[in-house]
Design an enzyme around this catalytic site. Structure first.
Site, PDB file in Angstrom:
ATOM      1  CE1 TYR A  68      -4.045  -1.421  -0.788  1.00 58.14           C
ATOM      2  CE2 TYR A  68      -3.142  -3.103   0.711  1.00 58.14           C
ATOM      3  CZ  TYR A  68      -4.156  -2.946   0.022  1.00 58.14           C
ATOM      4  OH  TYR A  68      -4.911  -3.881  -0.504  1.00 58.14           O
ATOM      5  CG  ASP A 110      -7.493   6.761  -7.609  1.00 56.64           C
ATOM      6  OD1 ASP A 110      -8.610   7.479  -7.704  1.00 56.64           O
ATOM      7  OD2 ASP A 110      -7.690   5.814  -8.732  1.00 56.64           O
ATOM      8  CB  SER A 117     -12.684  -6.602 -15.407  1.00 54.81           C
ATOM      9  OG  SER A 117     -12.205  -6.886 -13.973  1.00 54.81           O
ATOM     10  CG  HIS A 169     -13.530  -2.155  -3.286  1.00 55.86           C
ATOM     11  ND1 HIS A 169     -13.326  -2.453  -4.547  1.00 55.86           N
ATOM     12  CD2 HIS A 169     -14.624  -2.730  -2.908  1.00 55.86           C
ATOM     13  CE1 HIS A 169     -14.272  -3.309  -5.008  1.00 55.86           C
ATOM     14  NE2 HIS A 169     -14.834  -3.751  -4.040  1.00 55.86           N
TER      15      HIS A 169
HETATM   16  P1  OAD Z   1      -9.760  -4.700 -13.399  1.00 56.62           P
HETATM   17  O1  OAD Z   1      -8.171  -4.318 -13.532  1.00 56.62           O
HETATM   18  O2  OAD Z   1     -10.245  -6.044 -13.092  1.00 56.62           O
HETATM   19  O3  OAD Z   1     -10.202  -3.942 -14.729  1.00 56.62           O
HETATM   20  C1  OAD Z   1     -10.038  -2.905 -15.279  1.00 56.62           C
HETATM   21  C2  OAD Z   1     -10.899  -2.709 -16.547  1.00 56.62           C
HETATM   22  O4  OAD Z   1     -10.595  -1.415 -17.064  1.00 56.62           O
HETATM   23  C3  OAD Z   1     -10.576  -3.787 -17.566  1.00 56.62           C
HETATM   24  O5  OAD Z   1     -11.627  -4.199 -18.069  1.00 56.62           O
HETATM   25  C4  OAD Z   1      -9.846  -2.703 -18.637  1.00 56.62           C
HETATM   26  O6  OAD Z   1     -10.311  -3.457 -20.013  1.00 56.62           O
HETATM   27  C5  OAD Z   1     -10.367  -1.634 -18.376  1.00 56.62           C
HETATM   28  N1  OAD Z   1      -9.479  -0.357 -18.973  1.00 56.62           N
HETATM   29  C6  OAD Z   1      -8.170  -0.245 -18.875  1.00 56.62           C
HETATM   30  N2  OAD Z   1      -7.863   0.855 -19.569  1.00 56.62           N
HETATM   31  C7  OAD Z   1      -9.016   1.907 -19.537  1.00 56.62           C
HETATM   32  C8  OAD Z   1      -9.706   2.960 -20.115  1.00 56.62           C
HETATM   33  N3  OAD Z   1      -8.307   3.822 -20.384  1.00 56.62           N
HETATM   34  N4  OAD Z   1     -10.727   3.277 -20.224  1.00 56.62           N
HETATM   35  C9  OAD Z   1     -11.515   2.367 -19.938  1.00 56.62           C
HETATM   36  N5  OAD Z   1     -11.584   1.156 -19.479  1.00 56.62           N
HETATM   37  C10 OAD Z   1      -9.909   0.714 -19.302  1.00 56.62           C
HETATM   38  O7  OAD Z   1     -10.377  -3.423 -12.248  1.00 56.62           O
HETATM   39  P2  OAD Z   1     -11.789  -3.333 -11.677  1.00 56.62           P
HETATM   40  O8  OAD Z   1     -12.677  -3.906 -12.364  1.00 56.62           O
HETATM   41  O9  OAD Z   1     -12.066  -2.103 -11.118  1.00 56.62           O
HETATM   42  O10 OAD Z   1     -10.448  -4.650  -5.501  1.00 56.62           O
HETATM   43  O11 OAD Z   1     -11.459  -4.419 -10.328  1.00 56.62           O
HETATM   44  C11 OAD Z   1     -12.180  -4.475  -9.147  1.00 56.62           C
HETATM   45  C12 OAD Z   1     -11.562  -4.781  -8.044  1.00 56.62           C
HETATM   46  O12 OAD Z   1     -10.589  -5.918  -8.209  1.00 56.62           O
HETATM   47  C13 OAD Z   1     -10.721  -3.448  -7.472  1.00 56.62           C
HETATM   48  O13 OAD Z   1     -11.283  -2.601  -6.731  1.00 56.62           O
HETATM   49  C14 OAD Z   1      -9.693  -4.183  -6.449  1.00 56.62           C
HETATM   50  C15 OAD Z   1      -9.483  -5.476  -7.351  1.00 56.62           C
HETATM   51  O14 OAD Z   1      -8.904  -6.510  -6.599  1.00 56.62           O
HETATM   52  C16 OAD Z   1      -9.980  -4.599  -4.040  1.00 56.62           C
HETATM   53  O15 OAD Z   1      -8.664  -4.385  -4.024  1.00 56.62           O
HETATM   54  C17 OAD Z   1     -10.926  -4.947  -2.810  1.00 56.62           C
END
Ligand code: OAD
Length: 235
Positions: free
Chosen positions: A59, A97, A182, A112
């Site tokens: 972190y 963030d 995702s 989160h």
């Molecule tokens: P992910 O890393 O799983 O997914 C990010 C998504 O953003 C993917 O589908 C990418 O295709 C998309 N992406 C990347 N760049 C982009 C851009 N410039 N514009 C639009 N989309 C873009 O992240 P999260 O779904 O946020 O939890 O993950 C969910 C949770 O899993 C997080 O909050 C974290 C993680 O483990 C905890 O830590 C509790």
């Protein structure tokens, strides 16, 4: 693209993709954080019990990266949407963030947790702002009660923050937008199914999410390019 009207109640769920254009790495994907770190070693209650130094190292690294990041057009578009819709916009982020806050969004729900906050793992002292980094060999921070100070983050196996408020807002919304997530982490991944059939559901992101079939519209592209168009579409 379906226009948003000024009478809609809009629920926006953001994920790591919304901060990607600000230089903050996502979790899954080619340079994703979970390619280089094991969730169970840095982001779980077990990890905290077994190796709090490693958890703080992780972190602290994330605090350093986020400290130099600035909002991108996606964050700014959502802040301007809030100015137009007021309390009819509910902004819920999985991101820890503070870029939505920096962009000017006032009512951000951080389901989160928040990277720049810490709390005691033992007593009920309220979470507090903390921008420090705690890398070895520095001493790990302690609370006055003797407990350890931990990041104010929802780890795997813990319950996300403010779920009651979030589900109330989901029940009220007429438009649901998920951006840059995702669609694999629960409960956020199921929000679209919760509102489906009743609200219009829109996905914005670089690629189809795992739950793409639950959305009525998918707009593939960078959040920083598509969200400003969506925000401008408001009549
Ligand atoms: P992910 O890393 O799983 O997914 C990010 C998504 O953003 C993917 O589908 C990418 O295709 C998309 N992406 C990347 N760049 C982009 C851009 N410039 N514009 C639009 N989309 C873009 O992240 P999260 O779904 O946020 O939890 O993950 C969910 C949770 O899993 C997080 O909050 C974290 C993680 O483990 C905890 O830590 C509790």
């Amino acid at each position: 693209m379906v226009a948003i009207s000024a009478t809609d109640r809009v629920f926006v769920l953001t994920g790591a993709g919304v901060s990607a254009e600000s230089g903050i790495p996502t979790f899954r994907g080619v340079n994703g954080l979970w390619r280089n770190y094991r969730i169970e070693e840095v982001a779980s209650p077990d990890a905290w019990r077994h190796d709090p130094r490693l958890v703080w190292e992780f972190y602290s690294m994330r605090r350093r990266v986020a400290a130099s990041a600035t909002p991108n057009p996606a964050h700014l578009a959502l802040a301007s949407l809030e100015q137009k819709l007021g309390e009819r916009l509910f902004l819920c982020t999985q991101n820890v963030d503070d870029l939505h806050d920096q962009a000017g969004s006032i009512r951000v729900v951080h389901m989160h947790g928040e990277l720049f906050k810490s709390r005691c793992d033992t007593c009920s002292r309220a979470p507090f702002r903390d921008t420090n980094t705690y890398d070895p060999p520095a001493e790990l921070p302690r609370c006055d009660c003797g407990g350890r100070i931990r990041p104010h983050i929802c780890w795997f196996g813990e319950v996300p923050f403010e779920l009651d408020r979030i589900f109330r807002a989901l029940d009220e919304c007429t438009v649901f937008i998920a951006a840059g997530t995702s669609g694999v982490v629960e409960p956020a991944a199921s929000f679209v199914a919760h509102v489906g059939g009743r609200a219009r559901t829109i996905y914005v992101g670089a690629e189809e999410p795992a739950n793409a079939s639950a959305f009525t519209e998918c707009h593939l592209g960078k959040a920083g390019e598509v969200l400003p168009l969506l925000a401008d579409s408001i009549q």
